[in-house]
Scaffold this motif. Structure first.
Motif, short mmCIF file in Angstrom:
data_model
loop_
_atom_site.label_atom_id
_atom_site.label_comp_id
_atom_site.label_asym_id
_atom_site.label_seq_id
_atom_site.Cartn_x
_atom_site.Cartn_y
_atom_site.Cartn_z
N VAL A 1 9.31 1.67 -0.98
CA VAL A 1 8.57 1.05 0.09
C VAL A 1 6.96 1.12 -0.15
O VAL A 1 6.58 2.09 -0.87
N MET A 2 6.54 0.32 0.40
CA MET A 2 4.71 0.07 0.14
C MET A 2 4.27 -0.41 1.56
O MET A 2 5.27 -1.08 2.43
N GLY A 3 3.07 -0.18 1.79
CA GLY A 3 2.56 -0.57 2.91
C GLY A 3 1.72 -1.88 2.38
O GLY A 3 1.60 -2.23 1.52
N ASP A 4 1.70 -2.59 3.80
CA ASP A 4 0.84 -3.86 3.42
C ASP A 4 -0.55 -4.01 3.04
O ASP A 4 -1.10 -4.71 2.32
N HIS A 5 -1.23 -2.79 3.50
CA HIS A 5 -2.52 -2.74 3.34
C HIS A 5 -2.77 -1.77 1.98
O HIS A 5 -2.78 -0.39 2.16
N ARG A 6 -2.45 -2.41 0.78
CA ARG A 6 -2.04 -1.49 -0.42
C ARG A 6 -3.26 -0.56 -0.77
O ARG A 6 -3.09 0.52 -1.38
N SER A 7 -4.30 -0.68 -0.51
CA SER A 7 -5.45 0.11 -0.89
C SER A 7 -5.76 1.04 0.27
O SER A 7 -6.37 2.02 -0.12
N HIS A 8 -4.94 1.12 1.40
CA HIS A 8 -4.99 2.29 2.27
C HIS A 8 -3.79 2.76 2.61
O HIS A 8 -3.53 3.38 3.69
N SER A 9 -2.81 2.63 1.72
CA SER A 9 -1.45 3.27 2.23
C SER A 9 -1.00 4.05 0.99
O SER A 9 -0.89 3.91 -0.17
N ARG A 10 -0.78 5.36 1.46
CA ARG A 10 0.11 6.20 0.51
C ARG A 10 1.70 5.96 0.75
O ARG A 10 2.25 6.24 1.80
N ASP A 11 2.17 5.53 -0.25
CA ASP A 11 3.41 5.00 -0.24
C ASP A 11 4.41 5.56 -1.49
O ASP A 11 3.57 6.61 -2.30
N SER A 12 5.38 4.92 -1.64
CA SER A 12 6.09 5.41 -2.86
C SER A 12 5.44 5.34 -4.21
O SER A 12 5.58 6.39 -4.87
N ARG A 13 4.44 4.77 -4.46
CA ARG A 13 3.52 4.85 -5.63
C ARG A 13 2.91 5.97 -5.83
O ARG A 13 2.69 6.50 -7.02
N ASP A 14 2.63 6.77 -4.79
CA ASP A 14 1.94 8.14 -4.72
C ASP A 14 2.66 9.10 -4.96
O ASP A 14 2.30 10.38 -5.13
N HIS A 15 3.89 9.08 -4.97
CA HIS A 15 4.93 10.27 -5.30
C HIS A 15 5.97 10.02 -6.53
O HIS A 15 6.82 10.53 -6.60
#
Length: 253
Positions: free
Chosen positions: A189-203
């Motif tokens: 899962v990812m946020g639509d505001h990619r530069s302000h979203s802590r999502d799957s990429r951060d883990h």
């Protein structure tokens, strides 16, 4: 004596007559004018909490991680029965999930009374959700290979580039490169505001690798219910309609 007669009369006058006492007080309590409104309010509140717990829950958006789709302060209506009868989250769905074990490794401890009050307020959309609840968009489902990025800077799912028109203006699909295969029973899962979203990429480097177990999904966000000027359905994005089904695990061709 006169004194004794006065005392006896006073005593008899202060003695409750037949039919009074505890029973009479109970009748007066039940007949109180505020009784029916209070009971009606209690029934309505109980129904609202049950409905919110099992069917449709308002969810207050606490951050800008899903802009421009969802703004801070929006209330979305989360459909809790969307995935209860054999259906599973699909690419493009906006979901609410419990991130315990994936985005948050331990559930934060707190005062149980305060926690109960906050849960009730959050259940009707009056307070921010629990610290472990998140809202994100599903980009990959079980078996998908999700890669960032192709030569044009787009996310690819199963070898097909995704035109993510819902992204925040000016945002790149991701500044963090990744190439993952989503395990069965989990979601990327990812946020639509990619530069302000802590999502799957951060883990990625944590236990679970940023994947959200399907059984931790609370529901699908189907409507923006508040403010009134933003009433609208949250339809599943068509950005993934051309993405093919995943091949056998490990087949990256």
């Amino acid at each position: 004596m006169d004194t004794e007669e006065h005392v006896s009369e006073r005593d008899r006058s202060s003695t409750p007559e037949a039919g009074e006492g505890e029973g009479a007080r109970s009748v007066r309590f039940l007949d109180a004018p505020w009784r029916r409104p209070a009971l009606l309010g209690l029934v309505c509140a109980s129904f609202l909490l049950l409905f919110s717990t099992f069917v449709l829950q308002p969810f207050l958006i606490p951050s800008g991680s899903m802009e421009p789709t969802l703004n801070i302060g929006d209330r979305v209506l989360v459909n809790k029965v969307a995935y209860r009868f054999g259906s599973e989250p699909q690419r493009g769905d906006v979901i609410v999930f419990d991130g315990t074990g994936s985005f948050t490794q331990e559930e934060p401890a707190g005062n149980p009374v305060t926690g109960l009050v906050r849960w009730v307020a959050a259940a009707v959309g009056l307070a921010e959700p629990a610290e472990t609840d998140y809202i994100k968009r599903v980009v990959g489902v079980g078996g998908d290979r999700v890669v960032c990025c192709d030569k044009r800077g787009r996310v690819e799912v199963n070898g097909r580039p995704v035109d993510e028109k819902y992204l925040h203006p000016g945002d790149a699909p991701s500044q963090v490169p990744f190439d993952i295969v989503v395990p069965q029973g989990t979601l990327w899962v990812m946020g639509d505001h990619r530069s302000h979203s802590r999502d799957s990429r951060d883990h990625l480097g944590e236990p679970g690798g940023g994947m959200v177990p399907v059984d931790m999904v609370i529901g699908r966000a189907d409507w923006i219910g508040w403010p009134v000027g933003r009433w609208s359905p949250l339809d599943r994005s068509d950005a993934f309609t051309h993405v093919r089904a995943p091949g056998p695990v490990g087949a990256h061709g």
